[in-house]
Design a protein around this motif. Structure first.
Motif, PDB file in Angstrom:
ATOM      1  N   UNK A  89     -51.210  39.792  88.303  1.00 43.25           N
ATOM      2  CA  UNK A  89     -52.638  39.464  88.182  1.00 43.25           C
ATOM      3  C   UNK A  89     -52.972  39.012  86.770  1.00 43.25           C
ATOM      4  N   UNK A  90     -52.448  39.710  85.782  1.00 40.48           N
ATOM      5  CA  UNK A  90     -52.724  39.366  84.382  1.00 40.48           C
ATOM      6  C   UNK A  90     -52.149  37.995  84.035  1.00 40.48           C
ATOM      7  N   UNK A  91     -50.896  37.757  84.418  1.00 35.30           N
ATOM      8  CA  UNK A  91     -50.242  36.492  84.089  1.00 35.30           C
ATOM      9  C   UNK A  91     -50.924  35.314  84.775  1.00 35.30           C
ATOM     10  N   UNK A  92     -51.234  35.473  86.069  1.00 31.50           N
ATOM     11  CA  UNK A  92     -51.867  34.385  86.818  1.00 31.50           C
ATOM     12  C   UNK A  92     -53.269  34.110  86.276  1.00 31.50           C
ATOM     13  N   UNK A 129     -57.557  25.700  84.099  1.00 31.35           N
ATOM     14  CA  UNK A 129     -58.614  25.347  85.055  1.00 31.35           C
ATOM     15  C   UNK A 129     -59.969  25.773  84.488  1.00 31.35           C
ATOM     16  N   UNK A 130     -60.910  24.847  84.364  1.00 29.38           N
ATOM     17  CA  UNK A 130     -62.222  25.222  83.834  1.00 29.38           C
ATOM     18  C   UNK A 130     -62.991  26.109  84.804  1.00 29.38           C
ATOM     19  N   UNK A 131     -63.930  26.863  84.271  1.00 32.08           N
ATOM     20  CA  UNK A 131     -64.737  27.723  85.124  1.00 32.08           C
ATOM     21  C   UNK A 131     -64.167  29.128  85.214  1.00 32.08           C
ATOM     22  N   UNK A 132     -64.514  29.803  86.319  1.00 31.30           N
ATOM     23  CA  UNK A 132     -64.162  31.219  86.460  1.00 31.30           C
ATOM     24  C   UNK A 132     -63.228  31.471  87.642  1.00 31.30           C
ATOM     25  N   UNK A 133     -62.454  30.444  87.991  1.00 34.24           N
ATOM     26  CA  UNK A 133     -61.512  30.595  89.092  1.00 34.24           C
ATOM     27  C   UNK A 133     -60.391  31.576  88.767  1.00 34.24           C
ATOM     28  N   UNK A 134     -60.179  31.838  87.475  1.00 33.92           N
ATOM     29  CA  UNK A 134     -59.109  32.766  87.088  1.00 33.92           C
ATOM     30  C   UNK A 134     -59.367  34.172  87.646  1.00 33.92           C
ATOM     31  N   UNK A 135     -60.641  34.517  87.844  1.00 34.57           N
ATOM     32  CA  UNK A 135     -60.973  35.842  88.399  1.00 34.57           C
ATOM     33  C   UNK A 135     -60.417  35.970  89.805  1.00 34.57           C
ATOM     34  N   UNK A 136     -60.699  34.965  90.636  1.00 35.33           N
ATOM     35  CA  UNK A 136     -60.227  34.982  92.016  1.00 35.33           C
ATOM     36  C   UNK A 136     -58.716  34.826  92.083  1.00 35.33           C
ATOM     37  N   UNK A 137     -58.161  33.937  91.251  1.00 35.62           N
ATOM     38  CA  UNK A 137     -56.717  33.691  91.276  1.00 35.62           C
ATOM     39  C   UNK A 137     -55.937  34.953  90.931  1.00 35.62           C
ATOM     40  N   UNK A 138     -56.372  35.669  89.907  1.00 36.37           N
ATOM     41  CA  UNK A 138     -55.688  36.907  89.537  1.00 36.37           C
ATOM     42  C   UNK A 138     -55.758  37.944  90.632  1.00 36.37           C
ATOM     43  N   UNK A 139     -56.932  38.096  91.239  1.00 35.46           N
ATOM     44  CA  UNK A 139     -57.081  39.083  92.306  1.00 35.46           C
ATOM     45  C   UNK A 139     -56.261  38.755  93.540  1.00 35.46           C
ATOM     46  N   UNK A 140     -56.279  37.480  93.945  1.00 34.99           N
ATOM     47  CA  UNK A 140     -55.518  37.082  95.134  1.00 34.99           C
ATOM     48  C   UNK A 140     -54.016  37.231  94.915  1.00 34.99           C
ATOM     49  N   UNK A 155     -54.349  30.498  84.777  1.00 34.40           N
ATOM     50  CA  UNK A 155     -55.413  29.703  85.405  1.00 34.40           C
ATOM     51  C   UNK A 155     -56.564  29.480  84.433  1.00 34.40           C
ATOM     52  N   UNK A 156     -56.899  30.508  83.652  1.00 32.93           N
ATOM     53  CA  UNK A 156     -57.981  30.373  82.674  1.00 32.93           C
ATOM     54  C   UNK A 156     -57.660  29.286  81.650  1.00 32.93           C
ATOM     55  N   UNK A 157     -56.376  29.150  81.312  1.00 37.44           N
ATOM     56  CA  UNK A 157     -55.972  28.176  80.293  1.00 37.44           C
ATOM     57  C   UNK A 157     -55.985  26.738  80.808  1.00 37.44           C
TER      58      UNK A 157
END
Length: 248
Positions: free
Chosen positions: A208-211, A219-230, A215-217
C-alpha cells in the motif's frame, strides 16, 4: 436434504447495546483535540473563501469528509456554478473511494444486519471511527454499538468544530501553523499499532505504501489514496486465500 453452502458464509446479526454505544463514544473522546482543530481549520478556510456561516455549517454537516472538504473548498467560486459543483463532488468522491474498502472490511462483523440498520451507520463512517471499531473487533468484541457510538461522537464533534473555526478565522486561516496536519496521522498510527498481526499484515501494508507513493508521483490528484488501498486489499486477499488452502 442438502444445506445451502452460501448460508454458512452469511454473518450472523451482530448484537447492539447501549453499553457498547457508550464504550465507542468514550473511546472516540481521545480524538477530540485532533478533530476539533481539523474541523476548526475548515471553518476558518470557509470564512476566507467567503462562505456564509450557514454555508460552512451545512457543508461540514452534510459532506462529512475531512481532508477532501479542504480539497473541494479550493475549487469553490462565488457565484457557485454547476460545473464547479460537479468538480467539487468529483474530488470528494475520488478521495473518499477508500470508504468502499473500509466498509467491506466491516462486512464479516456487520454483514448480517438488515440494511435499515447497517446503511445509516455506514453513512456516517469516518476513518477514526473505523479504526476504533476494527481494533475493538480484533480484540474479540462483537457489539456493533461500539462502532455507532464512535461514529456519533465524531460526527457531533466535527459539525460543532466549524463554529469556533469560522469565527476565529484570523488565528486558524493556516491550520498547519498548529500542526493540525500531523494530529490525525499520529492518531491513526497509534490506533493501528495494536491491530498489527505480524507477518500477515506486513506485505499488504508495504505494498500500500509503495503503490500510493508511486501513484502520487506520476498521477495528479488523489488517486493514490484509492490505489494504495486497493493494492493492499488484493494482496491481503491473495495471502488469505493461500493460507486457507494450506490449512485445508
Amino acid at each position: 436434504m442438502k444445506s445451502d453452502p452460501s448460508a454458512s458464509h452469511q454473518p450472523s446479526p451482530a448484537p447492539f447495546s447501549m453499553d457498547g454505544f457508550w464504550l465507542g463514544f468514550r473511546r472516540a473522546v481521545l480524538t477530540t483535540p485532533g478533530i476539533l482543530l481539523f474541523g476548526m481549520g475548515f471553518g476558518a478556510a470557509a470564512a476566507v473563501k467567503g462562505l456564509t456561516f450557514l454555508d460552512a455549517f451545512f457543508f461540514q454537516s452534510l459532506v462529512l469528509a475531512g481532508a477532501s472538504q479542504y480539497v473541494a473548498l479550493e475549487l469553490w467560486t462565488d457565484p457557485l456554478t454547476w460545473t464547479t459543483a460537479f468538480a467539487m463532488a468529483a474530488v470528494v468522491f475520488t478521495v473518499n473511494l477508500r470508504m468502499m474498502l473500509l466498509g467491506a472490511a466491516l462486512r464479516p462483523w456487520m454483514g448480517g444486519l438488515p440494511g435499515y440498520k447497517s446503511y445509516p451507520a455506514l453513512a456516517i463512517m469516518t476513518d477514526p471511527a473505523w479504526i476504533i471499531a476494527i481494533r475493538y473487533h480484533r480484540e474479540g468484541g462483537q457489539d456493533w454499538g461500539v462502532y455507532v457510538g464512535a461514529c456519533v461522537f465524531l460526527y457531533l464533534t466535527w459539525i460543532i468544530s466549524v463554529v469556533p473555526g469560522y469565527y476565529l478565522v484570523d488565528a486558524l486561516e493556516d491550520p498547519t501553523r498548529f500542526g493540525v496536519d500531523l494530529v490525525m496521522p499520529i492518531f491513526f498510527i497509534t490506533m493501528l499499532v495494536p491491530v498489527w498481526r505480524g507477518r500477515m499484515d506486513a506485505a499488504p501494508w508495504a505494498v500500500a505504501i509503495l503503490v500510493a507513493l508511486t501513484v502520487k508521483a506520476i498521477v495528479p490528484g488523489y488517486w493514490f489514496v484509492l490505489a494504495g488501498g486497493l493494492s493492499a486489499a488484493f494482496v491481503a486477499a491473495a495471502l488469505f486465500k493461500d493460507e486457507e488452502e494450506v490449512d485445508g
